[in-house]
Design an enzyme around this catalytic site. Structure first.
Site, mmCIF file in Angstrom:
data_model
loop_
_atom_site.group_PDB
_atom_site.id
_atom_site.type_symbol
_atom_site.label_atom_id
_atom_site.label_comp_id
_atom_site.label_asym_id
_atom_site.label_seq_id
_atom_site.Cartn_x
_atom_site.Cartn_y
_atom_site.Cartn_z
ATOM 1 N N HIS A 42 40.463 9.783 -37.509
ATOM 2 C CA HIS A 42 39.517 9.160 -36.574
ATOM 3 C C HIS A 42 40.343 8.208 -35.704
ATOM 4 C CE1 HIS A 42 37.034 10.513 -39.922
ATOM 5 N NE2 HIS A 42 35.965 10.398 -39.173
ATOM 6 N N ASP A 164 39.555 6.602 -40.970
ATOM 7 C CA ASP A 164 38.967 5.379 -40.424
ATOM 8 C C ASP A 164 37.691 5.692 -39.642
ATOM 9 O OD1 ASP A 164 38.637 2.799 -39.486
ATOM 10 O OD2 ASP A 164 40.145 2.994 -37.912
HETATM 11 N N1 SAM Z 1 41.573 4.438 -36.123
HETATM 12 C C1 SAM Z 1 41.303 3.735 -34.884
HETATM 13 C C2 SAM Z 1 42.167 2.495 -34.822
HETATM 14 O O1 SAM Z 1 42.452 1.906 -35.879
HETATM 15 O O2 SAM Z 1 42.588 2.122 -33.737
HETATM 16 C C3 SAM Z 1 39.861 3.361 -34.722
HETATM 17 C C4 SAM Z 1 38.872 4.435 -35.042
HETATM 18 S S1 SAM Z 1 37.204 4.006 -34.871
HETATM 19 C C5 SAM Z 1 36.875 2.946 -36.186
HETATM 20 C C6 SAM Z 1 36.424 5.489 -35.363
HETATM 21 C C7 SAM Z 1 36.556 6.630 -34.361
HETATM 22 O O3 SAM Z 1 36.127 7.845 -34.979
HETATM 23 C C8 SAM Z 1 35.702 6.491 -33.111
HETATM 24 O O4 SAM Z 1 36.546 6.520 -31.988
HETATM 25 C C9 SAM Z 1 34.766 7.703 -33.140
HETATM 26 O O5 SAM Z 1 34.529 8.251 -31.853
HETATM 27 C C10 SAM Z 1 35.537 8.670 -33.987
HETATM 28 N N2 SAM Z 1 34.757 9.684 -34.726
HETATM 29 C C11 SAM Z 1 33.507 9.595 -35.230
HETATM 30 N N3 SAM Z 1 33.215 10.681 -35.982
HETATM 31 C C12 SAM Z 1 34.329 11.469 -35.969
HETATM 32 C C13 SAM Z 1 34.674 12.690 -36.594
HETATM 33 N N4 SAM Z 1 33.805 13.345 -37.388
HETATM 34 N N5 SAM Z 1 35.906 13.188 -36.382
HETATM 35 C C14 SAM Z 1 36.800 12.539 -35.595
HETATM 36 N N6 SAM Z 1 36.536 11.373 -34.978
HETATM 37 C C15 SAM Z 1 35.315 10.836 -35.167
#
Ligand code: SAM
Length: 280
Positions: A42, A164
């Site tokens: 994520h 995440d």
């Molecule tokens: N890991 C990043 C950082 O530390 O900079 C922050 C990530 S943020 C908490 C979570 C992200 O997951 C969001 O950008 C959201 O759009 C994405 N997201 C949500 N569901 C997802 C999925 N099933 N697969 C991939 N990305 C997803």
């Protein structure tokens, strides 16, 4: 529809904890010459503008990275993480915050690889443009949980997997455990790092119980809370659960957490902890 945007929260206390742990794990993996994979399920947008509308609206980074990055008595455990923040901000003003993919990009070596997954239609193009010229990175607009099956084990047989999710949906608390179980079945020597928010303590307890039921061993839990647990709406803290942590991580976090808590929470509320959910 995904509504969560990390740009509202970038650089807050939870990012400080998450990215400290992430950078210490990467630093430990670099102690061996052999290459490794960094898999971010994520990934988010990669770079966050702290003077932008989203970050300004919440001001969360002001009680997070803004309190930490220019401290003169910075503990050595924070050096890799803060080097990433400084590399993105040329000068004394804090204008940008590096998300987990940019932290990895800064710390990884030429021979290491990145696999980055992001599902959001606005954040994925931002992430892709950040990595256009980086031949080490492969990006996918896909479901991050699927990557735990599709991308593991890596050819290098070494790696850090950062999980995440936004926990927008309650099902994420179960999905992360299922995803870890599937990833671990394919790659049991990998380092798996899972971030979680402390909103309702009961949800965390249930998730940990499910994790214990998987039979996986060597599970370390690290937590930093800025307020006491509460059953009202809102995040009071966050944690990282690390499977197969590098041997120094437990001690490093024990060293640095009291300092981080003091600097992040001048009022002294909340707590820090490092403990084994399941030992060796
Ligand atoms: N890991 C990043 C950082 O530390 O900079 C922050 C990530 S943020 C908490 C979570 C992200 O997951 C969001 O950008 C959201 O759009 C994405 N997201 C949500 N569901 C997802 C999925 N099933 N697969 C991939 N990305 C997803």
């Amino acid at each position: 529809m995904l509504s969560y945007r990390h740009s509202f929260h970038a650089g807050n206390h939870a990012d400080v904890l998450k990215h400290t742990v992430q950078s210490l794990i990467i630093t430990a993996l670099k102690e061996k010459d052999k290459p490794f994979l960094y898999l971010d399920t994520h990934a988010g947008a990669g770079r966050y503008q702290l003077s932008g509308e989203h970050a300004e609206r919440t001001g969360e980074y002001l009680e997070g990275i803004a309190r930490v990055w220019q401290q003169e008595d910075l503990p050595e455990e924070l050096a890799p993480y803060i080097s990433c923040v400084k590399a993105l901000n040329h000068g004394p003003a804090l204008r940008y915050y590096p998300g987990s993919p940019l932290i990895a990009r800064h710390l990884l070596r030429e021979e290491d690889k990145l696999e980055l997954t992001e599902l959001h239609s606005s954040d994925f193009p931002l992430l892709r443009s950040e990595f256009q010229k980086d031949s080490r990175a492969r990006l996918a607009r896909a479901d991050g949980y699927q990557q735990l099956k599709a991308k593991l084990p890596p050819p290098s047989r070494r790696g850090l997997i950062l999980i995440d999710p936004p926990y927008e949906m309650k099902s994420d608390y179960q999905a992360v455990v299922k995803g870890i179980q599937e990833g671990y079945r394919r790659f049991s020597t990998g380092v798996f790092a899972l971030w979680y928010p402390v909103v309702l303590r009961q949800q965390i307890k249930r998730m940990i119980h499910d994790l214990e039921d998987t039979g996986i061993r060597r599970i370390l839990q690290i937590e930093l809370a800025v307020r006491p647990d509460s059953d009202r709406f809102g995040m009071t803290g966050s944690g990282m659960i690390v499977i197969n942590p590098p041997w120094k991580l437990e001690q490093q976090m024990q060293n640095v957490l009291p300092w981080l808590h003091r600097v992040l929470v001048p009022a002294g509320t909340g707590h820090t902890s490092v403990n084994w959910i399941v030992p060796e």
